[in-house]
Design a protein around this motif. Sequence first.
Motif, PDB file in Angstrom:
ATOM      1  N   TYR C  76     -48.418 123.020  14.651  1.00  0.00           N
ATOM      2  CA  TYR C  76     -47.376 122.724  15.626  1.00  0.00           C
ATOM      3  C   TYR C  76     -46.028 122.436  14.989  1.00  0.00           C
ATOM      4  N   TRP C  77     -45.982 122.435  13.653  1.00  0.00           N
ATOM      5  CA  TRP C  77     -44.725 122.267  12.936  1.00  0.00           C
ATOM      6  C   TRP C  77     -44.211 123.621  12.478  1.00  0.00           C
ATOM      7  N   PRO C  78     -42.873 123.794  12.421  1.00  0.00           N
ATOM      8  CA  PRO C  78     -42.330 125.100  12.032  1.00  0.00           C
ATOM      9  C   PRO C  78     -42.743 125.488  10.605  1.00  0.00           C
ATOM     10  N   SER C  79     -42.841 126.762  10.386  1.00  0.00           N
ATOM     11  CA  SER C  79     -43.030 127.302   9.040  1.00  0.00           C
ATOM     12  C   SER C  79     -41.947 126.727   8.131  1.00  0.00           C
ATOM     13  N   GLY C  80     -42.336 126.378   6.902  1.00  0.00           N
ATOM     14  CA  GLY C  80     -41.381 125.784   5.975  1.00  0.00           C
ATOM     15  C   GLY C  80     -41.517 124.273   5.882  1.00  0.00           C
ATOM     16  N   THR C  81     -42.167 123.664   6.891  1.00  0.00           N
ATOM     17  CA  THR C  81     -42.394 122.214   6.847  1.00  0.00           C
ATOM     18  C   THR C  81     -43.237 121.856   5.626  1.00  0.00           C
ATOM     19  N   VAL C  82     -42.868 120.743   4.975  1.00  0.00           N
ATOM     20  CA  VAL C  82     -43.598 120.263   3.801  1.00  0.00           C
ATOM     21  C   VAL C  82     -44.398 119.009   4.188  1.00  0.00           C
ATOM     22  N   PHE C  83     -45.714 119.072   4.006  1.00  0.00           N
ATOM     23  CA  PHE C  83     -46.587 117.929   4.255  1.00  0.00           C
ATOM     24  C   PHE C  83     -46.950 117.258   2.935  1.00  0.00           C
ATOM     25  N   VAL C  84     -46.883 115.927   2.923  1.00  0.00           N
ATOM     26  CA  VAL C  84     -47.367 115.159   1.769  1.00  0.00           C
ATOM     27  C   VAL C  84     -48.555 114.337   2.265  1.00  0.00           C
ATOM     28  N   SER C  85     -49.745 114.550   1.699  1.00  0.00           N
ATOM     29  CA  SER C  85     -50.932 113.805   2.124  1.00  0.00           C
ATOM     30  C   SER C  85     -51.521 113.076   0.934  1.00  0.00           C
ATOM     31  N   VAL C  86     -51.603 111.730   1.060  1.00  0.00           N
ATOM     32  CA  VAL C  86     -52.104 110.930  -0.056  1.00  0.00           C
ATOM     33  C   VAL C  86     -53.293 110.079   0.399  1.00  0.00           C
ATOM     34  N   VAL C  87     -54.474 110.623   0.271  1.00  0.00           N
ATOM     35  CA  VAL C  87     -55.735 109.890   0.412  1.00  0.00           C
ATOM     36  C   VAL C  87     -56.458 110.216  -0.871  1.00  0.00           C
ATOM     37  N   ASP C  88     -56.548 109.252  -1.772  1.00  0.00           N
ATOM     38  CA  ASP C  88     -56.741 109.576  -3.185  1.00  0.00           C
ATOM     39  C   ASP C  88     -57.651 108.572  -3.878  1.00  0.00           C
ATOM     40  N   PRO C  89     -58.942 108.530  -3.475  1.00  0.00           N
ATOM     41  CA  PRO C  89     -59.837 107.557  -4.106  1.00  0.00           C
ATOM     42  C   PRO C  89     -59.985 107.803  -5.605  1.00  0.00           C
ATOM     43  N   GLY C  90     -59.754 109.029  -6.042  1.00  0.00           N
ATOM     44  CA  GLY C  90     -59.959 109.343  -7.454  1.00  0.00           C
ATOM     45  C   GLY C  90     -58.702 109.237  -8.286  1.00  0.00           C
ATOM     46  N   VAL C  91     -57.671 108.503  -7.771  1.00  0.00           N
ATOM     47  CA  VAL C  91     -56.424 108.416  -8.526  1.00  0.00           C
ATOM     48  C   VAL C  91     -56.725 107.969  -9.962  1.00  0.00           C
ATOM     49  N   GLY C  92     -56.196 108.693 -10.912  1.00  0.00           N
ATOM     50  CA  GLY C  92     -56.430 108.371 -12.309  1.00  0.00           C
ATOM     51  C   GLY C  92     -57.608 109.131 -12.908  1.00  0.00           C
TER      52      GLY C  92
END
Lengths: 296, 296, 296
Positions: C76-92
């Motif tokens: 539902y967002w226009p082409s070109g939209t940048v998504f940042v998703s941070v669900v990161d149990p394995g960080v590191g």
Amino acid sequence: MKPLYLLLIIFSTTASAQTKALVLQTDFGLKDGAVSAMKGVAFGVSNELKIFDLTHEIPAYNIWEAAYRLEQTAPYWPSGTVFVSVVDPGVGSERKSIVLQTNSGHFFVTPDNGTLTLIAQHLGIKAIREIDEKRNRLPGSNASYTFHGRDVYAYTGARLAAGVIPFDSVGPVLPNTVVSIPYQKAEFKQGIIYGNIPILDIQYGNVWTNIDPTILAKLNLKYGDQLNIRILHNKKQVFEGVMPYVTTFAAVKEGLPLAYQNSLMNLSFAINYGNFAEQHKVASGPEWTVEVKSIR
Amino acid sequence: MKPLYLLLIIFSTTASAQTKALVLQTDFGLKDGAVSAMKGVAFGVSNELKIFDLTHEIPAYNIWEAAYRLEQTAPYWPSGTVFVSVVDPGVGSERKSIVLQTNSGHFFVTPDNGTLTLIAQHLGIKAIREIDEKRNRLPGSNASYTFHGRDVYAYTGARLAAGVIPFDSVGPVLPNTVVSIPYQKAEFKQGIIYGNIPILDIQYGNVWTNIDPTILAKLNLKYGDQLNIRILHNKKQVFEGVMPYVTTFAAVKEGLPLAYQNSLMNLSFAINYGNFAEQHKVASGPEWTVEVKSIR
Amino acid sequence: MKPLYLLLIIFSTTASAQTKALVLQTDFGLKDGAVSAMKGVAFGVSNELKIFDLTHEIPAYNIWEAAYRLEQTAPYWPSGTVFVSVVDPGVGSERKSIVLQTNSGHFFVTPDNGTLTLIAQHLGIKAIREIDEKRNRLPGSNASYTFHGRDVYAYTGARLAAGVIPFDSVGPVLPNTVVSIPYQKAEFKQGIIYGNIPILDIQYGNVWTNIDPTILAKLNLKYGDQLNIRILHNKKQVFEGVMPYVTTFAAVKEGLPLAYQNSLMNLSFAINYGNFAEQHKVASGPEWTVEVKSIR
């Protein structure tokens, strides 16, 4: 000079679109993607839109609270602001999808199910149009099924706010009346003020009434005067007590009750550093009433 | 070429206003319309403002946590950003309404009630002005009653961020000092580091301290070293235990405790895939202290 | 005419940057300053960015739900939209930090830990690049420790969305494949449709499946037909019952169950004015399956 002329036109058009805000209210919560999908659709209509949230924490299906939040908030937004409110238990039933233009110049895009009860009374109805879903639905959204909040309300609200369509293009004009929820209006009779508890100030547990300064003035109060307060649910008493009418919470000791005027200037009840609603099991809605007497 | 010149002026003015952000923090929650009313007032000041939220979930009246959130966040916003923070249990009492300009060029609009304890210490005070409410209050908001968060703080913050008024016009200069909440600063004494638990990383139950890399360096730690940790509430021990000092949660098995540096580079305690605070009944605030020893 | 030419360039550059939105998703919640710090970093990259939230209420460490919310919303967002998703149990740990460009022209900045399971399948992989943290990390953020959500993901997403760097500059190209979580895809076998419960519509307790109109068509249903529904957790039955297939909640009485197509056109189960998930103890995730039969 032709290119410059063209540029000026483009620039001023852009600026005018930027004037207008789109403010969203739903009972969807913020835990899933529904609100974000609505914003994506709105942003797709115009990337110049300023998109804001009123709240998305209206309790599920609570049309009365949706009505109250609009009334509480809209007057603080500039004329021309477009509100989209989607609390819609009757989705798929007979309720109409409408846009209300108030005398104050605000627009409200919503199902006509009681959501506009208080806005219509307090800001006044200038015009109402029914949304023509043939013209005003997200292209590509399925004709046999529509997520109205996203495909019709957010889409139409965004196009209106961005100036993509004028109000005329929403759809046919309707009579100047909306579906309304009955409740106790504030009134003074034989020494007693009667009113409604439209809402709680839930974060603090304060009890707000619809008794405004004009009505309150009938009691000729001075700050420090004692008030006798009765609170009733469906006409059955839930609380009765005495408390002073003061200007600030700090005027009474911690743990004591007080009557004061809230940020909308309406009479309200609180406990200093406490939670009045929780302690006395008081809630809000059209079926809650209050009775206020001065004891001198 | 006169029209072009004019256009350039307009354009650059617009661009400059767009540089500045307004960031809001309150203990109002997002369930009612209070935050939206603040944004409406700010947007009415200038539709070029970029309005953001820090958080509106500060626990009611928790000035300490408000102070901490500002310190945690402000350094990541560009110089010139205007923060409005409204956690104001003393509304109506004697506390002053002020704007603090830090040495880093950030602005903070807030009641002076302890909210600026940590910002003043860590970003430094460049200047403080008291808000002159005669000049800096939403026009039409009632003189006898004011919802300060909306009518004074949001309104003044918005005018400052939008460049409608310069800092000078906020009101008279005050001495370079703010109301501060006492707490255990991080210090190293005879082999032990003493510190405070300013806040929990509540979403995960991690325990954050105010022990920064400079102080931590006194223990000459290597990754993998074992630490003995004591946690005290009002000087009474709540937890004592041993855990390794590591760089990532993945360095210990599920369910085991660890000490690490959080996103602010401060020493913190966690349980891998667990909730340290809940399991050991640890909370945060000025009355919580920690003692850290290396055992080698 | 040189100045005009220059102005046109400036104007169109600005406009192009303004086209692009940055949409953030995390499991951080909104009670602390982490999300605001991410926004501050993004705003510091470019004050022309339009920064939005998908949700920050993903349950802690729930990669599956993060995957689902992206799939639900991104189209539902226009082409070109940048998504940042941070669900990161394995960080590191060893997981890679990547940017995925879909065939639809959307970008996803995230740890490659399963978060892109559904997006990759449904929007298609055009290209994947690994984030080169030497070039793409907030200047001044400590090399020995990095809050990836803020210092790498928000920073890189913002630079991409604002056009400060092209996609090429993210880092080296990776093969067109992502880490994926296994689950029951929707399929029709011998008169029964098998599917998965990717998510609940938690606000209302409705149960959503991944059974789309193409698969559902195998049952040749008419509205009003009765369905037999089984729901299983790790292959063990949790619910079995019969309900009609209808177009709107209002088609059944209060308190009765129904099957309908949700806003994504997928088969779903609900109780009119009730909470299906709570009443029948149904949850969601890759280990939940459903079986749907028509009974005529």
